[in-house]
Design a protein around this motif. Structure first.
Motif, PDB file in Angstrom:
ATOM      1  N   ARG A  95      29.029  23.909  48.179  1.00 51.66           N
ATOM      2  CA  ARG A  95      30.487  23.908  48.345  1.00 51.66           C
ATOM      3  C   ARG A  95      31.175  25.078  47.618  1.00 51.66           C
ATOM      4  O   ARG A  95      32.361  25.013  47.330  1.00 51.66           O
ATOM      5  CB  ARG A  95      31.098  22.581  47.901  1.00 51.66           C
ATOM      6  N   TYR A  96      30.418  26.115  47.336  1.00 47.40           N
ATOM      7  CA  TYR A  96      31.033  27.286  46.724  1.00 47.40           C
ATOM      8  C   TYR A  96      31.974  27.945  47.745  1.00 47.40           C
ATOM      9  O   TYR A  96      33.046  28.416  47.405  1.00 47.40           O
ATOM     10  CB  TYR A  96      29.938  28.252  46.276  1.00 47.40           C
ATOM     11  N   GLU A 100      33.651  26.496  50.017  1.00 47.50           N
ATOM     12  CA  GLU A 100      34.874  25.706  50.143  1.00 47.50           C
ATOM     13  C   GLU A 100      35.856  26.073  49.020  1.00 47.50           C
ATOM     14  O   GLU A 100      37.069  26.126  49.226  1.00 47.50           O
ATOM     15  CB  GLU A 100      34.544  24.212  50.084  1.00 47.50           C
ATOM     16  N   ALA A 101      35.295  26.344  47.842  1.00 44.65           N
ATOM     17  CA  ALA A 101      36.156  26.757  46.737  1.00 44.65           C
ATOM     18  C   ALA A 101      36.690  28.163  46.965  1.00 44.65           C
ATOM     19  O   ALA A 101      37.783  28.494  46.521  1.00 44.65           O
ATOM     20  CB  ALA A 101      35.379  26.700  45.425  1.00 44.65           C
ATOM     21  N   ALA A 102      35.918  28.988  47.668  1.00 46.22           N
ATOM     22  CA  ALA A 102      36.297  30.390  47.810  1.00 46.22           C
ATOM     23  C   ALA A 102      37.330  30.614  48.905  1.00 46.22           C
ATOM     24  O   ALA A 102      38.057  31.596  48.876  1.00 46.22           O
ATOM     25  CB  ALA A 102      35.062  31.236  48.110  1.00 46.22           C
ATOM     26  N   CYS A 103      37.398  29.732  49.887  1.00 48.12           N
ATOM     27  CA  CYS A 103      38.240  29.986  51.050  1.00 48.12           C
ATOM     28  C   CYS A 103      39.719  29.875  50.693  1.00 48.12           C
ATOM     29  O   CYS A 103      40.162  28.831  50.243  1.00 48.12           O
ATOM     30  CB  CYS A 103      37.928  29.004  52.169  1.00 48.12           C
ATOM     31  N   PRO A 104      40.497  30.943  50.893  1.00 50.61           N
ATOM     32  CA  PRO A 104      41.930  30.870  50.577  1.00 50.61           C
ATOM     33  C   PRO A 104      42.732  30.120  51.636  1.00 50.61           C
ATOM     34  O   PRO A 104      43.919  29.901  51.462  1.00 50.61           O
ATOM     35  CB  PRO A 104      42.360  32.336  50.516  1.00 50.61           C
TER      36      PRO A 104
END
Lengths: 225, 426, 334
Positions: free
Chosen positions: C209-210, C212-216
């Protein structure tokens, strides 16, 4: 010594029994499934049917077209809104409130552009273009209106809808819809709200008509609760 | 080689031996770890839905603990630097405990990452297609594992040498010690970059995060070591010199002061400009649109840190009791500030402005507690082995069965030096 | 251990006696701990047979490394899995990107009425989980006077839309040219294809889920548990990189319906859009609708400052609010 060992063993063994007989079930609440959406709700059909012929009344051989009545009853060019026959037509087209701005006075099966040039119903976009030039240009380039089917013409047919497939010419404002259900993606708790009232801090939003805005806002917040 | 396996076997055996308190402590940790294992088994069956995580808040307790523990691991260098760079004598024998803490912390870190993964069965994909050097996560995988190996090597080598009555050969460990110093800074910096590199999360996208991470790590890690040493001093034959505590206290105090200062810088930047990007910070410190799940946490963290710092600055900390209170407050404070206070708010509100709060589920909490218990378990075992080896009571030619509450310090010289703190140590 | 607290240092010189005594002493503890371990792992008996990867699946290679035969057998495996779970014979294909095509999406904010048809058509088309609910598109109800999406309302629930004082902003994957989700993936399970679509190999994703954290744009979704889809709702036209059923523990996202669009069709969200607010096409073709929009309209991208170069553009085309009176209500009375 063995007493301590036994009790340690007892602790572990008891734990094993507990783990083994503890029922295994989903330890989390599942939010109800996505609200059912009927196929009709997400149909790709256009809102209105395309009219290449003027609308008629009756069926098959008894079908009558506009002109068949209108050649008997000549109309007054000045007629505007109050109609004796077409009561169901609500003309709500802004400044364009004259029937014969669009319909031909002589031949009711035709529409009229450029003074008295008559065109068929299949060329309705040229009529609309009389006033809505910018939108017409957008439409020609595919920047306005619906295009369905294929984006790649070499693989299939691309279908560009014309004005009257979406807009009712007598009342062209696009109608309101009942929105389909909103997201409920949360598995835990209730969906939370964002979209707080920023008007106090944002001068752009203070220009908006206060009364109207406040009423919708408060109504909205009630719905949210 | 045979001797080495016998050493390992003895270590294994030794970890079962101890007095009642030791057995009770180990049993307790095992039980908690087993509960964690059970909770993880459920997570494997039902997926990460067993956690409190959502698409909105997709990282939570696991990653928070991971971040905190990377700091703990990195903090081992705060013992190594004084000893090997500044030739500090008091800490010399304690370095090994710092490095063992690093080993235990890294193991916990790796476990926290593993439990956070949705598909553990595909771990081997890391070996087959490794997105290095583009993905910061791959950097993190490398630095953490190398750091683990480095510390295992240093500790293992020194302990085995002591066991074999051999003088450790400098060539075999000094270069690694210095490498480990650099590496410790790198593990925490890389972990910070994991978050800092995400442009879509303005709360993280700040250059100060990495220094903040290091400062808080260098406060929390030595603080944990102080607690460990107090326990060691009290429950085992090992005697810790008072000077060592004071040195560690100074390290903690300075690091914590810097940490508080950096936090202040961050808070000023976020709130004075009042830009739209401070929404997460507002949620964390003040609450946003009526949601303030983290507000009590962060303020209690700040409260604890402040109280701990004040105590540390007072001469009061010469007393073990106050020292332990300060350290415990500081560890908990930093855990909240860095874990829940740094990871979770970055997700609230979401990049699309939706506010969804996060609180860990029971299952998730059990898994986390289980990993902590497992980490403490192995750390206890490490200490259980190290203390008798360092004190000469476990060696290749000597084997004592019982190494319980010991009465014999391993050198008479130490006994005379440490008479001063006997009162508080008992 | 011992009842007396007095330490007793029995020096044992024989390793054997050490072992024997130790065995007697601690054998019980070890056995107990082992039993408890097995007990703790006992919930695994509930593990779904499908969750345990078969040898074939375990050895399956990354999408980009599979040769024709391997892909064929992977597609066949997916077919069998769908058949087993839903008793449906799907058509599973691997639809590849075409040369000379780069997809771009444009969305006319003046025309969007917030009806959410796109959201639900997307769910139907792409076999998204119905329980727990998973959707690729979010429609935000935005107050006038701002384009700050943090002020948007995700959960608007009016009797009818559009509302006079709001405009509507659908957000989905922006298929960025410099996609942060691709950058951060540790195992290259997600990448951008030559036609600009960012895809995921669901069989390669490790679920960290990295991304998911990265998507602006909050465009990625994770399967927190096994997705449930009623058999009647399954779309049998499937492709490897887009709408085949996903498992628990992997990411998924909008793929511009690549199984449709790579074969020349429009994406599902566009097909159902009643107002024509959604526009899609090949930006490398100067006459395509999207090229014309990029050329002639005042387009903007969301969160330009994050520098991800989205292929999803927004534009407005009316000068007056649609609510003002009836004449301008069409927005066409320019």
């Amino acid at each position: 010594m063995s007493g301590t060992n036994l009790s340690v063993f007892g602790v572990f063994f008891g734990l094993a029994i507990w783990f083994f007989f503890e029922p295994v079930k989903e330890p989390f609440p599942r939010a109800p499934a996505t609200a059912e959406v009927s196929a009709e709700d997400i149909s790709t059909a256009s809102r209105r049917v395309r009219m290449s012929e003027p609308p008629g009344i009756g069926e098959n051989e008894f079908r009558l077209q506009c002109q068949e009545c209108h050649k008997l009853f000549p109309s007054d060019r000045d007629v505007r809104v109050k109609l004796s026959q077409h009561e169901n037509i609500q003309l709500n087209h802004g400044l364009n409130s004259w029937c014969f701005n669009c319909h031909s006075l002589e031949d009711r099966n035709k529409l009229v552009i450029q003074g008295d040039e008559e065109i068929g119903y299949d060329r309705v976009e040229e009529l609309c273009a009389k006033c809505h030039g910018t939108v017409f240009r957008d439409w020609q380039r595919g920047m306005h209106g619906r295009t369905n089917g294929y984006w790649d013409a070499s693989l299939g047919e691309s279908k560009r809808l014309v004005c009257t497939e979406c807009h009712d010419p007598h009342s062209p404002a696009y109608p309101t819809y009942e929105p389909l259900p909103g997201p409920n993606t949360l598995r835990m708790g209730t969906p939370l709200q964002s979209g707080h009232d920023e008007r106090k801090r944002n001068p752009l939003m203070q220009w908006r008509g206060a009364t109207n805005h406040d009423s919708t806002q408060s109504q909205h917040s009630k719905e949210q609760e | 080689m045979k001797e080495y396996f016998r050493f390992l076997w003895r270590c294994f055996r030794l970890s079962f031996i101890g007095d009642r308190r030791y057995i009770a402590w180990m049993t307790f940790l095992s039980v908690v770890a087993l509960f964690g294992l059970n909770a993880y088994a459920k997570q494997l069956v039902f997926g990460l839905a067993t956690t409190g995580l959502t698409d909105q808040v997709s990282w939570g307790l696991y990653i928070a603990n991971f971040t905190f523990l990377v700091g703990m691991a990195a903090a081992a260098v705060m013992l190594v630097i004084p000893v090997y760079v500044y030739r500090n004598k008091e800490l010399h024998d304690l370095v090994i405990f710092g490095e063992l803490l690093a080993v235990a912390s890294i193991i916990m870190c790796l476990l926290f990452v593993v439990v956070d993964m949705g598909r553990v069965d595909r771990m081997h994909h890391m070996l087959l297609r490794f997105n290095f050097p583009i993905s910061m996560l791959t950097w993190d995988v490398i630095v953490l594992n190398v750091y683990l190996v480095l510390n295992l090597h240093i500790c293992g080598y020194l302990i085995y040498c002591a066991y074999m009555h051999r003088k450790p050969s400098k060539a075999f460990y000094i270069p690694f010690v210095f490498l480990a110093i650099l590496w410790a800074v790198s593990i925490h910096t890389v972990t910070a970059f994991l978050y800092v590199g995400l442009g879509g999360r303005p709360f993280w996208n700040s250059a100060i995060i990495a220094p903040r991470f290091l400062a808080s790590a260098f406060a929390a890690g030595p603080a944990f070591l102080i607690l460990t040493l107090i326990a060691l001093d009290r429950f085992t034959a090992y005697v810790v010199q008072e000077k060592a505590f004071l040195t560690l206290r100074n390290i903690v105090t300075v690091a914590m002061t810097i940490n508080m200062f950096l936090l202040g810088c961050e808070v000023f930047t976020e709130f004075y400009t009042d830009s739209a990007h401070s929404a997460s910070a507002r949620y964390l410190f003040l609450g946003l649109n009526g949601y303030h799940g983290l507000v009590p946490w962060i303020w209690s963290a700040i409260g604890m840190n402040t109280v701990a710092l004040v105590i540390l600055y007072l001469p009061l900390t010469r007393r073990r009791r106050f020292m332990s209170i300060a350290c415990a407050l500081l560890i908990v404070g930093i855990w909240i500030e860095k874990g829940m206070g740094l990871i979770v708010p970055a997700f609230i509100p979401t990049p699309l402005g939706e506010i969804v709060e996060y609180s860990p589920s029971l299952n998730e909490t059990l898994v986390s507690l289980g990993i902590w218990a497992f980490g403490l378990l192995i750390y206890t075992i490490f200490i259980r082995i190290t203390v008798p080896v360092l004190s000469g009571r476990l060696a290749v030619d000597r084997l004592y069965l019982r190494d319980a509450v010991a009465d014999l310090p391993w050198s008479a010289a130490r006994l005379s030096e440490t008479k001063g703190n006997e009162g508080s140590a008992s | 251990m011992t009842e007396d607290t007095k330490p007793e240092f029995a020096e044992v010189t024989s390793e054997r006696s050490f072992n024997r005594r130790g065995f007697l002493r601690n054998g019980l503890t070890v056995v107990g701990a082992m039993t408890a371990c097995v007990g703790a792992l006992s919930p695994l008996r509930e593990l779904d047979g499908d969750d345990i990867p078969s040898v074939e699946k375990f050895l399956q290679r990354h999408y980009k490394e599979m040769n024709g035969d391997e892909m064929a057998s992977a597609l066949d495996r997916i077919r069998r899995e769908v058949k087993k779970r839903w008793d449906i014979d799907p058509i599973v294909r691997d639809v590849r990107a075409k040369d000379g095509v780069e997809f771009v999406y444009a969305l006319n904010l003046s025309r969007c009425i917030g009806c959410r048809k796109c959201v639900h058509a997307c769910v139907e088309e792409n076999n998204q989980s119905r329980s727990p609910e998973l959707q690729y598109i979010r429609v935000l109800e935005m107050p006038r006077g701002t384009t700050d999406i943090e002020k948007g309302n995700h959960h608007y629930d009016r009797p009818t839309v559009p509302d006079d004082d709001h405009f509507y902003m659908p957000i989905q994957c922006h298929q960025c040219a410099d996609a942060p989700c691709v950058k951060v993936c540790p195992v290259e399970a997600t990448w951008t294809e030559s036609d600009g679509i960012t895809v995921i190999d669901y069989d390669w994703c490790i679920g960290c889920r990295y991304c998911e954290a990265a998507c602006p744009y909050w465009a990625r979704r994770f399967n927190y548990t096994k997705p449930e889809i009623p058999a009647a709702d399954i779309n049998p036209e499937m492709s490897y990189l887009s709408n085949r059923p996903r498992e628990k523990g992997v990411m998924e996202k909008c793929t511009f319906c690549l199984h449709r669009t790579r074969e020349g069709k429009m994406p599902a969200c566009l097909e159902v859009c009643p107002t024509g607010a959604r526009k899609f096409g090949n930006v490398l073709d100067p006459d395509s609708e999207v090229s014309q929009i990029l050329k002639n309209k005042r387009v903007f991208v969301l969160k330009e400052e994050v520098g991800t170069l989205p292929r999803f553009f927004y534009y407005f085309d009316e000068r007056y609010p649609r609510s003002e009176g009836t004449a301008e209500a069409t927005g066409e009375a320019k």
